[in-house]
Design a protein around this motif. Structure first.
Motif, PDB file in Angstrom:
ATOM      1  N   VAL A   6       0.725  -1.233  -0.059  1.00 56.84           N
ATOM      2  CA  VAL A   6       0.166   0.013  -0.191  1.00 56.84           C
ATOM      3  C   VAL A   6       0.715   1.322  -0.016  1.00 56.84           C
ATOM      4  CG1 VAL A   6      -2.033  -1.017   1.158  1.00 56.84           C
ATOM      5  CG2 VAL A   6      -0.057  -0.372   2.516  1.00 56.84           C
ATOM      6  N   VAL A   7       2.379   1.363   0.403  1.00 57.57           N
ATOM      7  CA  VAL A   7       2.940   2.333   0.157  1.00 57.57           C
ATOM      8  C   VAL A   7       4.245   1.952  -0.662  1.00 57.57           C
ATOM      9  CG1 VAL A   7       2.262   3.307   2.436  1.00 57.57           C
ATOM     10  CG2 VAL A   7       4.057   1.594   2.336  1.00 57.57           C
ATOM     11  N   PRO A   8       4.880   3.025  -0.889  1.00 54.62           N
ATOM     12  CA  PRO A   8       6.121   2.679  -1.575  1.00 54.62           C
ATOM     13  C   PRO A   8       7.296   2.568  -0.665  1.00 54.62           C
ATOM     14  CG  PRO A   8       5.633   5.173  -1.616  1.00 54.62           C
ATOM     15  CD  PRO A   8       4.479   4.319  -1.362  1.00 54.62           C
ATOM     16  N   LEU A   9       8.379   1.832  -0.937  1.00 52.25           N
ATOM     17  CA  LEU A   9       9.352   1.414  -0.063  1.00 52.25           C
ATOM     18  C   LEU A   9      10.476   2.384  -0.003  1.00 52.25           C
ATOM     19  CD1 LEU A   9       9.581  -2.486  -0.430  1.00 52.25           C
ATOM     20  CD2 LEU A   9       8.188  -1.006   0.899  1.00 52.25           C
ATOM     21  N   ARG A  10      10.160   3.741   0.408  1.00 52.25           N
ATOM     22  CA  ARG A  10      11.054   4.783   0.526  1.00 52.25           C
ATOM     23  C   ARG A  10      10.337   5.543   1.715  1.00 52.25           C
ATOM     24  NH1 ARG A  10       7.882   8.748  -1.299  1.00 52.25           N
ATOM     25  NH2 ARG A  10       6.517   8.349  -3.071  1.00 52.25           N
ATOM     26  N   PRO A  11      11.138   6.556   2.085  1.00 50.82           N
ATOM     27  CA  PRO A  11      10.641   7.434   3.104  1.00 50.82           C
ATOM     28  C   PRO A  11       9.305   8.278   2.533  1.00 50.82           C
ATOM     29  CG  PRO A  11      13.108   8.063   2.931  1.00 50.82           C
ATOM     30  CD  PRO A  11      12.838   6.949   1.978  1.00 50.82           C
ATOM     31  N   LEU A  12       8.192   8.255   3.530  1.00 53.13           N
ATOM     32  CA  LEU A  12       7.197   8.708   3.059  1.00 53.13           C
ATOM     33  C   LEU A  12       6.785   9.942   3.454  1.00 53.13           C
ATOM     34  CD1 LEU A  12       4.989   5.540   4.489  1.00 53.13           C
ATOM     35  CD2 LEU A  12       6.085   5.818   2.286  1.00 53.13           C
ATOM     36  N   ASP A  13       6.091  10.706   2.603  1.00 54.47           N
ATOM     37  CA  ASP A  13       5.619  12.088   2.887  1.00 54.47           C
ATOM     38  C   ASP A  13       4.163  12.098   3.343  1.00 54.47           C
ATOM     39  OD1 ASP A  13       3.902  11.940   0.449  1.00 54.47           O
ATOM     40  OD2 ASP A  13       5.678  12.817  -0.673  1.00 54.47           O
ATOM     41  N   ILE A  66      11.958   3.077   7.987  1.00 55.19           N
ATOM     42  CA  ILE A  66      12.546   2.988   6.813  1.00 55.19           C
ATOM     43  C   ILE A  66      13.576   4.255   6.581  1.00 55.19           C
ATOM     44  CG2 ILE A  66      12.288   4.031   4.351  1.00 55.19           C
ATOM     45  CD1 ILE A  66       9.339   2.463   4.555  1.00 55.19           C
ATOM     46  N   ARG A  67      13.388   5.297   7.204  1.00 57.90           N
ATOM     47  CA  ARG A  67      14.156   6.526   7.470  1.00 57.90           C
ATOM     48  C   ARG A  67      15.538   6.157   8.265  1.00 57.90           C
ATOM     49  NH1 ARG A  67      11.971  11.761   6.211  1.00 57.90           N
ATOM     50  NH2 ARG A  67       9.816  11.487   5.366  1.00 57.90           N
ATOM     51  N   THR A  68      15.357   5.420   9.434  1.00 61.07           N
ATOM     52  CA  THR A  68      16.519   5.350  10.346  1.00 61.07           C
ATOM     53  C   THR A  68      17.229   4.120  10.287  1.00 61.07           C
ATOM     54  OG1 THR A  68      14.986   4.977  12.084  1.00 61.07           O
ATOM     55  CG2 THR A  68      15.497   7.032  11.804  1.00 61.07           C
ATOM     56  N   GLU A  69      16.334   2.917   9.846  1.00 64.46           N
ATOM     57  CA  GLU A  69      16.925   1.513  10.040  1.00 64.46           C
ATOM     58  C   GLU A  69      17.065   0.713   8.504  1.00 64.46           C
ATOM     59  OE1 GLU A  69      14.797  -0.070  13.177  1.00 64.46           O
ATOM     60  OE2 GLU A  69      15.206   1.270  14.447  1.00 64.46           O
ATOM     61  N   ALA A  89      14.726  -2.179   2.723  1.00 73.44           N
ATOM     62  CA  ALA A  89      15.183  -3.534   2.318  1.00 73.44           C
ATOM     63  C   ALA A  89      14.702  -4.753   2.796  1.00 73.44           C
ATOM     64  CB  ALA A  89      16.646  -3.436   2.624  1.00 73.44           C
ATOM     65  N   SER A  90      14.167  -4.771   4.102  1.00 68.80           N
ATOM     66  CA  SER A  90      13.747  -5.778   4.779  1.00 68.80           C
ATOM     67  C   SER A  90      12.174  -6.243   4.112  1.00 68.80           C
ATOM     68  CB  SER A  90      13.518  -5.932   6.387  1.00 68.80           C
ATOM     69  OG  SER A  90      14.774  -5.673   6.803  1.00 68.80           O
ATOM     70  N   LEU A  91      11.457  -5.267   4.087  1.00 70.23           N
ATOM     71  CA  LEU A  91      10.214  -5.241   3.162  1.00 70.23           C
ATOM     72  C   LEU A  91      10.124  -5.899   2.013  1.00 70.23           C
ATOM     73  CD1 LEU A  91       8.432  -1.963   4.813  1.00 70.23           C
ATOM     74  CD2 LEU A  91       8.058  -4.471   5.429  1.00 70.23           C
ATOM     75  N   ALA A  92      11.236  -5.134   1.017  1.00 75.98           N
ATOM     76  CA  ALA A  92      11.281  -5.647  -0.272  1.00 75.98           C
ATOM     77  C   ALA A  92      11.652  -7.345  -0.242  1.00 75.98           C
ATOM     78  CB  ALA A  92      12.321  -4.765  -1.045  1.00 75.98           C
ATOM     79  N   GLU A  93      12.435  -7.704   0.612  1.00 74.77           N
ATOM     80  CA  GLU A  93      12.833  -9.074   0.652  1.00 74.77           C
ATOM     81  C   GLU A  93      11.663  -9.940   0.989  1.00 74.77           C
ATOM     82  OE1 GLU A  93      16.483 -11.946   2.619  1.00 74.77           O
ATOM     83  OE2 GLU A  93      16.367  -9.666   3.320  1.00 74.77           O
ATOM     84  N   ALA A  94      10.928  -9.459   1.863  1.00 74.42           N
ATOM     85  CA  ALA A  94       9.773 -10.235   2.545  1.00 74.42           C
ATOM     86  C   ALA A  94       8.768 -10.296   1.353  1.00 74.42           C
ATOM     87  CB  ALA A  94       9.178  -9.618   3.670  1.00 74.42           C
ATOM     88  N   ALA A  95       8.665  -9.483   0.708  1.00 73.15           N
ATOM     89  CA  ALA A  95       7.706  -9.255  -0.780  1.00 73.15           C
ATOM     90  C   ALA A  95       8.523 -10.293  -1.805  1.00 73.15           C
ATOM     91  CB  ALA A  95       7.434  -7.887  -1.167  1.00 73.15           C
ATOM     92  N   GLY A  96       9.673 -10.665  -1.870  1.00 72.60           N
ATOM     93  CA  GLY A  96      10.170 -11.255  -2.948  1.00 72.60           C
ATOM     94  C   GLY A  96      10.722 -10.332  -4.095  1.00 72.60           C
ATOM     95  N   MET A  97      10.964  -9.003  -3.783  1.00 70.59           N
ATOM     96  CA  MET A  97      11.717  -8.221  -4.550  1.00 70.59           C
ATOM     97  C   MET A  97      12.983  -7.610  -4.307  1.00 70.59           C
ATOM     98  SD  MET A  97       8.257  -5.435  -4.393  1.00 70.59           S
ATOM     99  CE  MET A  97       8.886  -4.697  -6.083  1.00 70.59           C
ATOM    100  N   PRO A  98      13.698  -7.121  -5.332  1.00 71.34           N
ATOM    101  CA  PRO A  98      15.072  -6.845  -5.215  1.00 71.34           C
ATOM    102  C   PRO A  98      15.132  -5.759  -4.069  1.00 71.34           C
ATOM    103  CG  PRO A  98      14.573  -6.636  -7.565  1.00 71.34           C
ATOM    104  CD  PRO A  98      13.397  -6.937  -6.753  1.00 71.34           C
ATOM    105  N   ARG A  99      16.187  -5.993  -3.320  1.00 67.43           N
ATOM    106  CA  ARG A  99      16.445  -4.933  -2.250  1.00 67.43           C
ATOM    107  C   ARG A  99      16.905  -3.550  -2.598  1.00 67.43           C
ATOM    108  NH1 ARG A  99      17.649  -7.698   2.927  1.00 67.43           N
ATOM    109  NH2 ARG A  99      18.982  -5.776   3.469  1.00 67.43           N
ATOM    110  N   PRO A 100      16.251  -2.469  -2.312  1.00 69.89           N
ATOM    111  CA  PRO A 100      16.387  -1.007  -2.759  1.00 69.89           C
ATOM    112  C   PRO A 100      17.450  -0.585  -2.064  1.00 69.89           C
ATOM    113  CG  PRO A 100      14.462  -0.984  -1.303  1.00 69.89           C
ATOM    114  CD  PRO A 100      14.914  -2.601  -1.657  1.00 69.89           C
ATOM    115  N   ALA A 101      18.186   0.164  -2.715  1.00 76.40           N
ATOM    116  CA  ALA A 101      19.284   1.033  -1.898  1.00 76.40           C
ATOM    117  C   ALA A 101      18.950   1.983  -0.851  1.00 76.40           C
ATOM    118  CB  ALA A 101      20.274   1.828  -3.014  1.00 76.40           C
TER     119      ALA A 101
END
Length: 389
Positions: free
Chosen positions: A41-48, A360-363, A367-379
């Motif tokens: 439901v949200v992108p895997l990056r810092p959220l606004d 996401i911002r501090t820890e 990357a862990s969410l992407a791995e759990a979803a079976g996607m490449p780990r984002p930088a």
């Protein structure tokens, strides 16, 4: 020691592989970076703010069964408990209440001894306390169910109603303790303000010839109001500091004390941002709840009885009054049940998404969410600057 951070000459491979044609920013030299992955439901990056509100509505739309189901079960149980306590209190003092009402209908003659009404008042005060605790437990249950749903929603995985109910029930006690702690934090300055205001008001009436109802020093009321005003910012500050506790309890399986410390750690450095987003979510939920309860409030309006010259002949019996009150209360409870079922999940979902955002911002939780979803780990993404406390 010199570190080149994996960079090479333009067009040459570095630690992260060769640059694309045209330089490190793609063809033309200034291509934007690829969008962050979004398995849920949200992108895997810092959220606004927009990401968080969209995430809340997306979660409500895709996972409405476990969310609304949890809220409905919790608040229906709270209504049944409160109604049962009210019926039990009435049946315990039915004869005394009938005698009191008959005395009122007779114009005040034959009223029971006022001392005998003391236990009745205590019984109904107990009903009020039971109702408040039941509603607090219902709110805590919903607050625990929201991060349980979001754990699946963040990676696009389906959430089962039964599993969400079990996880929320297992976290109910520490989350309920958190809710009661938050209630104490907020009620102390509020009680000081309200009590001080009425003390000042009654003191002014006494000066203009009214009865001295409180017999308190004249300086006590203003002092209580000043104490309430002084404590209010501290209460808000503390409430925001512990606002992420339900998410920590459910998603990290921590107890109350550990969750309080963890929430304060995650909020540190972003207090104003979290406060603003939590306030926005609370305002939106309050407006939606008021709109949903409006038609039930109209239906619950009880017509005022018209009294003639003979009060005993024109006043209804106690049974008639109780019927009107029960009908009005039933409409009010149904309206509150509908409104709470629809809107109760909104503020806890906002807080849960703020928990995800802070991690996401501090820890680098992305990357862990992407791995759990079976996607490449984002930088790891550089978080935008935040306003410190």
């Amino acid at each position: 020691m010199t570190h080149d951070m994996g960079r090479g000459a333009p067009g040459q491979p570095g630690a992260y592989g060769p640059y694309p044609p045209g330089g490190p920013y793609g063809p033309g030299g200034w291509a934007p970076p690829p969008p962050a992955p979004q398995p849920g439901v949200v992108p895997l990056r810092p959220l606004d703010v927009g990401d968080i509100l969209k995430g809340v509505f997306s979660t409500l739309g895709r996972y409405w069964k476990p969310l609304f189901g949890s809220a409905l079960v919790a608040h229906l149980v709270a209504v049944l408990v409160t109604g049962g306590a009210l019926v039990a209190a009435y049946l315990s003092y039915e004869d005394l209440l009938n005698a009191f009402w008959d005395g009122v209908r007779a114009g005040g003659t034959g009223l029971p001894d006022p001392a005998a009404l003391g236990p009745v008042m205590l019984a109904f005060a107990g009903v009020w306390l039971v109702g408040m605790l039941a509603m607090a437990a219902a709110g805590a249950f919903v607050a625990a169910a929201c991060p349980a749903v979001l754990q699946d929603a963040a990676i696009g995985r389906p959430a089962r109603v039964g599993a969400v109910l079990r996880r929320a029930a297992s976290a109910l006690l520490p989350v309920l303790a958190w809710a009661l702690l938050g209630g104490v934090i907020t009620i102390v300055p509020t009680a000081l303000l309200v009590t001080g205001f009425y003390a000042v008001l009654l003191g002014m009436l006494t000066r203009f010839g009214g009865p001295d109802l409180l017999d308190l020093p004249g300086w006590l009321g203003p002092l209580m109001m000043l104490a309430g005003v002084a404590l209010l910012p501290l209460a808000v500050w503390l409430w925001v500091r512990i606002s992420l506790v339900p998410a920590v309890v459910v998603l990290e399986a921590q107890g109350l004390v550990g969750a309080l410390r963890r929430s304060a750690l995650l909020v540190r450095g972003s207090w104003w941002r979290i406060f603003g987003i939590l306030l926005l979510g609370a305002v939106l939920a309050a407006v939606a709840s008021a709109v949903l309860q409006l038609p039930f409030s109209w239906a619950a309006a009880v017509p005022e009885p018209s009294f003639g010259t003979d009060p005993e002949a024109s006043m209804p019996s106690l049974g008639g009054v109780l019927t009107l009150m029960a009908t009005s209360m039933a409409f009010s409870m149904v309206g509150q049940l509908v409104a709470q079922t629809v809107t109760a999940a909104f503020p806890p979902l906002v807080a849960s998404l703020l928990y995800v955002d802070q991690r996401i911002r501090t820890e680098n939780l992305a990357a862990s969410l992407a791995e759990a979803a079976g996607m490449p780990r984002p930088a790891p993404a550089a978080a935008p600057p935040t306003v410190t406390e």
